[in-house]
Design an enzyme around this catalytic site. Sequence first.
Site, short mmCIF file in Angstrom:
data_model
loop_
_atom_site.label_atom_id
_atom_site.label_comp_id
_atom_site.label_asym_id
_atom_site.label_seq_id
_atom_site.Cartn_x
_atom_site.Cartn_y
_atom_site.Cartn_z
CB THR A 120 -3.18 9.76 1.93
OG1 THR A 120 -4.55 9.33 1.87
CG2 THR A 120 -2.67 9.60 3.35
CE1 TYR A 131 -13.83 5.75 3.43
CE2 TYR A 131 -14.97 4.18 4.84
CZ TYR A 131 -13.82 4.61 4.19
OH TYR A 131 -12.67 3.86 4.31
CE LYS A 147 -10.86 1.07 4.79
NZ LYS A 147 -9.54 0.47 4.46
CG ASP A 182 -4.32 -5.62 -9.21
OD1 ASP A 182 -5.10 -5.84 -8.26
OD2 ASP A 182 -4.66 -5.01 -10.24
CB VAL A 183 -4.44 -6.75 -3.30
CG1 VAL A 183 -3.12 -6.26 -2.71
CG2 VAL A 183 -5.47 -5.62 -3.39
CB ILE A 242 -1.45 5.36 6.14
CG1 ILE A 242 -2.28 6.64 6.31
CG2 ILE A 242 -1.40 4.56 7.44
CD1 ILE A 242 -3.76 6.42 6.56
N GLY A 270 0.76 -1.25 0.00
CA GLY A 270 0.00 0.00 0.00
C GLY A 270 0.78 1.29 0.00
CB ALA A 300 -14.87 2.24 -3.62
P1 NAD Z 1 -2.83 5.84 -0.41
O1 NAD Z 1 -3.50 6.24 -1.67
O2 NAD Z 1 -1.49 6.37 -0.15
O3 NAD Z 1 -2.82 4.27 -0.25
C1 NAD Z 1 -3.79 3.42 -0.83
C2 NAD Z 1 -3.02 2.31 -1.47
O4 NAD Z 1 -3.89 1.30 -2.01
C3 NAD Z 1 -2.14 2.80 -2.64
O5 NAD Z 1 -0.81 2.46 -2.40
C4 NAD Z 1 -2.69 2.02 -3.83
O6 NAD Z 1 -1.68 1.67 -4.76
C5 NAD Z 1 -3.23 0.80 -3.13
N1 NAD Z 1 -4.16 0.02 -3.98
C6 NAD Z 1 -5.38 0.37 -4.46
N2 NAD Z 1 -5.87 -0.61 -5.24
C7 NAD Z 1 -4.94 -1.60 -5.25
C8 NAD Z 1 -4.84 -2.87 -5.89
N3 NAD Z 1 -5.81 -3.32 -6.72
N4 NAD Z 1 -3.74 -3.63 -5.69
C9 NAD Z 1 -2.74 -3.17 -4.87
N5 NAD Z 1 -2.77 -2.00 -4.24
C10 NAD Z 1 -3.85 -1.21 -4.44
O7 NAD Z 1 -3.86 6.31 0.74
P2 NAD Z 1 -3.89 6.01 2.32
O8 NAD Z 1 -4.79 7.03 2.87
O9 NAD Z 1 -2.52 5.86 2.82
O10 NAD Z 1 -4.67 4.61 2.40
C11 NAD Z 1 -4.13 3.47 3.00
C12 NAD Z 1 -5.17 2.76 3.87
O11 NAD Z 1 -5.52 3.61 4.96
C13 NAD Z 1 -6.46 2.41 3.16
O12 NAD Z 1 -6.91 1.14 3.60
C14 NAD Z 1 -7.41 3.48 3.67
O13 NAD Z 1 -8.75 3.05 3.63
C15 NAD Z 1 -6.91 3.62 5.08
N6 NAD Z 1 -7.33 4.83 5.79
C16 NAD Z 1 -7.06 6.07 5.27
C17 NAD Z 1 -7.47 7.20 5.96
C18 NAD Z 1 -7.23 8.57 5.40
O14 NAD Z 1 -7.90 9.51 5.83
N7 NAD Z 1 -6.29 8.74 4.49
C19 NAD Z 1 -8.13 7.08 7.20
C20 NAD Z 1 -8.36 5.79 7.71
C21 NAD Z 1 -7.95 4.68 6.99
O1 0WE Z 2 -10.50 4.85 2.97
C1 0WE Z 2 -10.45 6.00 2.61
C2 0WE Z 2 -10.45 6.32 1.13
C3 0WE Z 2 -10.23 5.14 0.25
C4 0WE Z 2 -10.52 5.36 -1.20
C5 0WE Z 2 -10.25 6.57 -1.87
C6 0WE Z 2 -10.52 6.68 -3.22
C7 0WE Z 2 -10.31 7.96 -3.98
C8 0WE Z 2 -10.05 7.71 -5.44
C9 0WE Z 2 -11.07 4.33 -1.91
N1 0WE Z 2 -11.34 4.42 -3.24
C10 0WE Z 2 -11.06 5.57 -3.89
N2 0WE Z 2 -11.35 5.64 -5.24
C11 0WE Z 2 -10.94 6.66 -6.01
O2 0WE Z 2 -11.24 6.68 -7.23
N3 0WE Z 2 -10.44 6.99 3.56
C12 0WE Z 2 -10.62 6.64 4.94
C13 0WE Z 2 -10.32 8.44 3.24
C14 0WE Z 2 -11.71 8.99 3.07
O3 0WE Z 2 -12.37 8.83 1.91
C15 0WE Z 2 -13.64 9.39 2.09
C16 0WE Z 2 -13.75 9.89 3.38
C17 0WE Z 2 -12.51 9.62 4.03
C18 0WE Z 2 -12.14 9.93 5.44
C19 0WE Z 2 -14.70 9.49 1.18
C20 0WE Z 2 -15.88 10.11 1.60
C21 0WE Z 2 -16.00 10.57 2.88
C22 0WE Z 2 -14.94 10.49 3.79
#
Ligand code: NAD
Ligand code: 0WE
Length: 256
Positions: free
Chosen positions: A194, A156, A163, A65-66, A20, A13, A96
Amino acid sequence: MSILEGKRGVIFGVANKRSIAWAIAQAWQQAGATLAFTYQGDRLKKQVEQLTSTLDPETRLLPCDVSSDEDISRVFTEVKDQFGRLDLVLHSVAFAPREALENDFLSTDRESFRIAHDISAYSLVAIAREAAPLMAEGGSILSMTYYGSEKVVPRYNVMGVAKAALEASTRYLAYDLGPKKIRVNCISAGPVNTLAARGISGFTSMLRHYEDHAPLRRNVVPDELGATGVFLASDGAAAITGQVVYVDCGYQIMGM
Ligand code: NAD
Ligand code: 0WE
């Protein structure tokens, strides 16, 4: 002695320096762990190469690719070849289709629902199944989740449902893998700016809402997710499994 000295881990990731996964990987590495990294595809290869260039020159980077069982299986074959065994896994992956996060939840089509669950929840199960045989001395599997799994966070949507599946999968995996001393936990992070969060409309006002309402009156910083990641990976957390640990400045306890 560093608390993760001698531990070997795989990170899923990292997309860029704001990920993160990168914060937790750096914290694991600074605590003494040796790491391998996977990246989603060629689009991200350069970024991850550049980030990891400051680490041990032996650091392996593997495409994955997961949504592909074959990719996941190849990662663990190579990890076995390189490390021989494994102690730590970080799953920090979610996706998503964008439309599913823009419209109402009611509009979620079958394919978006499937993709969100496949990439964001099922992948943890597939990864844990491949990792477990390498964790001969026990281990720690961590994934990232968000509060939208338990309460409605507007837009969301299907990610919240995915989740919830990730968190429930964590509990069932913890039960199955407990006898092998493999622990499975989630960190539920407050919002972090991020790649996955940017471009979500209203994200900046969400950060402000947390600052106004969380008991600590601020947002979580990536280093704090790293520190919790180190704790959960360490022997200090040897009796903690199946849990969702909130690292959100206390936001989750509030009722109003
Ligand atoms: P990020 O975009 O840096 O990381 C998301 C990662 O998912 C990327 O590295 C992307 O390459 C990977 N990914 C998506 N589809 C994939 C696939 N098919 N195969 C392999 N990898 C794939 O964003 P982030 O915010 O660091 O997200 C990391 C995790 O943290 C996610 O599970 C997200 O839901 C969770 N999270 C994020 C937040 C936030 O506010 N940013 C809050 C809580 C939880
Ligand atoms: O888990 C997430 C976001 C994950 C995510 C983000 C994207 C953006 C680009 C999953 N799929 C996609 N697809 C895309 O095309 N978070 C916890 C961050 C987040 O996303 C939100 C939030 C928060 C917080 C979306 C709506 C409302 C709140």
